[in-house]
Design a protein around this motif. Structure first.
Motif, PDB file in Angstrom:
ATOM      1  N   ALA A 108       8.846 -32.320 -43.407  1.00  0.00           N
ATOM      2  CA  ALA A 108       9.438 -31.275 -42.765  1.00  0.00           C
ATOM      3  C   ALA A 108       8.421 -29.909 -42.756  1.00  0.00           C
ATOM      4  O   ALA A 108       8.296 -29.235 -41.675  1.00  0.00           O
ATOM      5  N   VAL A 109       7.866 -29.742 -44.135  1.00  0.00           N
ATOM      6  CA  VAL A 109       7.144 -28.544 -44.027  1.00  0.00           C
ATOM      7  C   VAL A 109       5.740 -28.678 -43.184  1.00  0.00           C
ATOM      8  O   VAL A 109       5.527 -27.510 -42.547  1.00  0.00           O
ATOM      9  N   LEU A 110       5.130 -29.850 -43.219  1.00  0.00           N
ATOM     10  CA  LEU A 110       4.055 -29.926 -42.244  1.00  0.00           C
ATOM     11  C   LEU A 110       4.268 -29.877 -40.955  1.00  0.00           C
ATOM     12  O   LEU A 110       3.512 -29.517 -40.117  1.00  0.00           O
ATOM     13  N   ALA A 111       5.455 -30.406 -40.336  1.00  0.00           N
ATOM     14  CA  ALA A 111       5.871 -30.274 -39.036  1.00  0.00           C
ATOM     15  C   ALA A 111       6.056 -28.893 -38.871  1.00  0.00           C
ATOM     16  O   ALA A 111       5.601 -28.515 -37.430  1.00  0.00           O
ATOM     17  N   ALA A 112       6.834 -28.135 -39.625  1.00  0.00           N
ATOM     18  CA  ALA A 112       6.915 -26.892 -39.314  1.00  0.00           C
ATOM     19  C   ALA A 112       5.614 -25.840 -38.946  1.00  0.00           C
ATOM     20  O   ALA A 112       5.249 -25.192 -38.132  1.00  0.00           O
ATOM     21  N   VAL A 113       4.762 -26.277 -39.948  1.00  0.00           N
ATOM     22  CA  VAL A 113       3.289 -25.559 -39.835  1.00  0.00           C
ATOM     23  C   VAL A 113       2.551 -26.154 -38.589  1.00  0.00           C
ATOM     24  O   VAL A 113       1.992 -25.351 -37.937  1.00  0.00           O
ATOM     25  N   ALA A 114       2.664 -27.170 -38.099  1.00  0.00           N
ATOM     26  CA  ALA A 114       1.943 -27.825 -36.807  1.00  0.00           C
ATOM     27  C   ALA A 114       2.568 -27.203 -35.751  1.00  0.00           C
ATOM     28  O   ALA A 114       1.756 -26.857 -34.819  1.00  0.00           O
ATOM     29  N   GLU A 115       3.558 -27.007 -35.550  1.00  0.00           N
ATOM     30  CA  GLU A 115       4.224 -26.324 -34.570  1.00  0.00           C
ATOM     31  C   GLU A 115       4.015 -24.876 -34.452  1.00  0.00           C
ATOM     32  O   GLU A 115       3.727 -24.314 -33.473  1.00  0.00           O
ATOM     33  N   PHE A 116       3.690 -24.224 -35.690  1.00  0.00           N
ATOM     34  CA  PHE A 116       3.340 -22.820 -35.548  1.00  0.00           C
ATOM     35  C   PHE A 116       1.987 -22.852 -35.218  1.00  0.00           C
ATOM     36  O   PHE A 116       1.646 -21.926 -34.582  1.00  0.00           O
ATOM     37  N   GLU A 117       1.054 -23.541 -35.716  1.00  0.00           N
ATOM     38  CA  GLU A 117      -0.116 -23.501 -35.323  1.00  0.00           C
ATOM     39  C   GLU A 117      -0.422 -23.736 -33.683  1.00  0.00           C
ATOM     40  O   GLU A 117      -1.275 -23.019 -33.065  1.00  0.00           O
ATOM     41  N   THR A 118       0.442 -24.619 -33.055  1.00  0.00           N
ATOM     42  CA  THR A 118       0.351 -24.874 -31.601  1.00  0.00           C
ATOM     43  C   THR A 118       0.858 -23.568 -30.787  1.00  0.00           C
ATOM     44  O   THR A 118       0.069 -23.194 -30.043  1.00  0.00           O
ATOM     45  N   GLU A 119       1.750 -22.775 -31.458  1.00  0.00           N
ATOM     46  CA  GLU A 119       2.192 -21.446 -30.835  1.00  0.00           C
ATOM     47  C   GLU A 119       1.221 -20.458 -31.063  1.00  0.00           C
ATOM     48  O   GLU A 119       0.991 -19.666 -29.840  1.00  0.00           O
ATOM     49  N   ILE A 120       0.527 -20.492 -32.179  1.00  0.00           N
ATOM     50  CA  ILE A 120      -0.436 -19.355 -32.248  1.00  0.00           C
ATOM     51  C   ILE A 120      -1.866 -19.828 -31.404  1.00  0.00           C
ATOM     52  O   ILE A 120      -2.241 -18.873 -30.867  1.00  0.00           O
ATOM     53  N   ARG A 121      -2.264 -21.042 -31.427  1.00  0.00           N
ATOM     54  CA  ARG A 121      -3.092 -21.446 -30.417  1.00  0.00           C
ATOM     55  C   ARG A 121      -2.783 -21.014 -28.951  1.00  0.00           C
ATOM     56  O   ARG A 121      -3.688 -20.279 -28.030  1.00  0.00           O
ATOM     57  N   LYS A 122      -1.622 -21.088 -28.612  1.00  0.00           N
ATOM     58  CA  LYS A 122      -1.203 -20.910 -27.189  1.00  0.00           C
ATOM     59  C   LYS A 122      -1.193 -19.506 -26.854  1.00  0.00           C
ATOM     60  O   LYS A 122      -1.725 -18.703 -26.086  1.00  0.00           O
ATOM     61  N   GLU A 123      -0.821 -18.528 -27.918  1.00  0.00           N
ATOM     62  CA  GLU A 123      -0.763 -17.031 -27.975  1.00  0.00           C
ATOM     63  C   GLU A 123      -2.335 -16.549 -27.841  1.00  0.00           C
ATOM     64  O   GLU A 123      -2.748 -15.717 -27.086  1.00  0.00           O
ATOM     65  N   ARG A 124      -3.268 -17.172 -28.698  1.00  0.00           N
ATOM     66  CA  ARG A 124      -4.831 -16.833 -28.680  1.00  0.00           C
ATOM     67  C   ARG A 124      -5.378 -17.274 -27.156  1.00  0.00           C
ATOM     68  O   ARG A 124      -6.052 -16.263 -26.461  1.00  0.00           O
ATOM     69  N   GLN A 125      -4.954 -18.275 -26.554  1.00  0.00           N
ATOM     70  CA  GLN A 125      -5.429 -18.624 -25.311  1.00  0.00           C
ATOM     71  C   GLN A 125      -4.852 -17.620 -24.308  1.00  0.00           C
ATOM     72  O   GLN A 125      -5.723 -17.288 -23.557  1.00  0.00           O
ATOM     73  N   ARG A 126      -3.611 -17.175 -24.343  1.00  0.00           N
ATOM     74  CA  ARG A 126      -3.128 -16.295 -23.263  1.00  0.00           C
ATOM     75  C   ARG A 126      -3.821 -14.932 -23.484  1.00  0.00           C
ATOM     76  O   ARG A 126      -4.173 -14.216 -22.601  1.00  0.00           O
TER      77      ARG A 126
END
Length: 184
Positions: A108-126
């Protein structure tokens, strides 16, 4: 039974390393595919693996992101496995084994971190695209339609349907280009 699932995102990538690791982990049956992991929809091999597992089986993946990239998708898959009486084990991320309470927490902890990283990556790309646009560097995708050719064909008397056929584009695109250039 131990069932393995391997996934890579593009045709140019190889499944070989994951498949070797899954065999080394004792997988009796492997399901593999080359498909984006952005969603669990449209992943035929994953669907087949989920249908294949039976009570007492364990689904094994090399890394969590091979299975799901969002917490929602991951939890749905784990819930479905639990309903079938199956577990999940991740070989390259120690501690993830849903047959144990510690494994469930770690997952559960790793899944939340992975989703957070995906969102951060999208923000950096934008942000990067916005800065490039400000500097005039980023102009978007190259046009696939030669607007000059559309206008030339129209000026020579070709009908939009004939222009579309000749340039292998949609008729609506022809009308759109003609409207923009004031020729419609």
């Amino acid at each position: 039974m131990i069932v393995g699932y391997a996934r890579v995102s593009s045709l140019g990538q190889s499944l070989e390393v994951q498949e070797e690791l899954l065999r080394a982990a004792g997988c009796n049956k492997l399901f593999s595919e080359k498909q984006s992991g952005a969603s669990t929809r449209g992943r035929a091999a994953l669907a087949a693996a989920m249908d294949f597992v039976r009570e007492g089986d364990t689904l094994v993946v090399t890394r969590l992101d091979r299975l799901a990239r969002s917490v929602v998708d991951l939890h749905q898959l784990i819930e479905r496995l639990a309903e079938k009486g199956c577990g999940l084990r991740v070989t390259q991320q120690a501690g993830i084994d849903t047959t144990t309470s510690t494994g469930k927490l770690t997952l559960a902890v790793l899944a939340a971190v992975a989703e957070f990283e995906t969102e951060i990556r999208k923000e950096r790309q934008r942000d990067g695209i916005a800065k490039a646009k400000e500097k005039g560097i980023y102009k978007g995708r190259r046009p696939e339609i030669d607007a000059t050719r559309v206008r030339e064909l129209h000026a020579s008397g070709a009908r939009p349907v004939d222009i579309a056929r000749q340039l292998n584009i949609g008729r609506a695109s022809v009308y759109r280009y003609l409207q923009v250039s004031g020729q419609n």
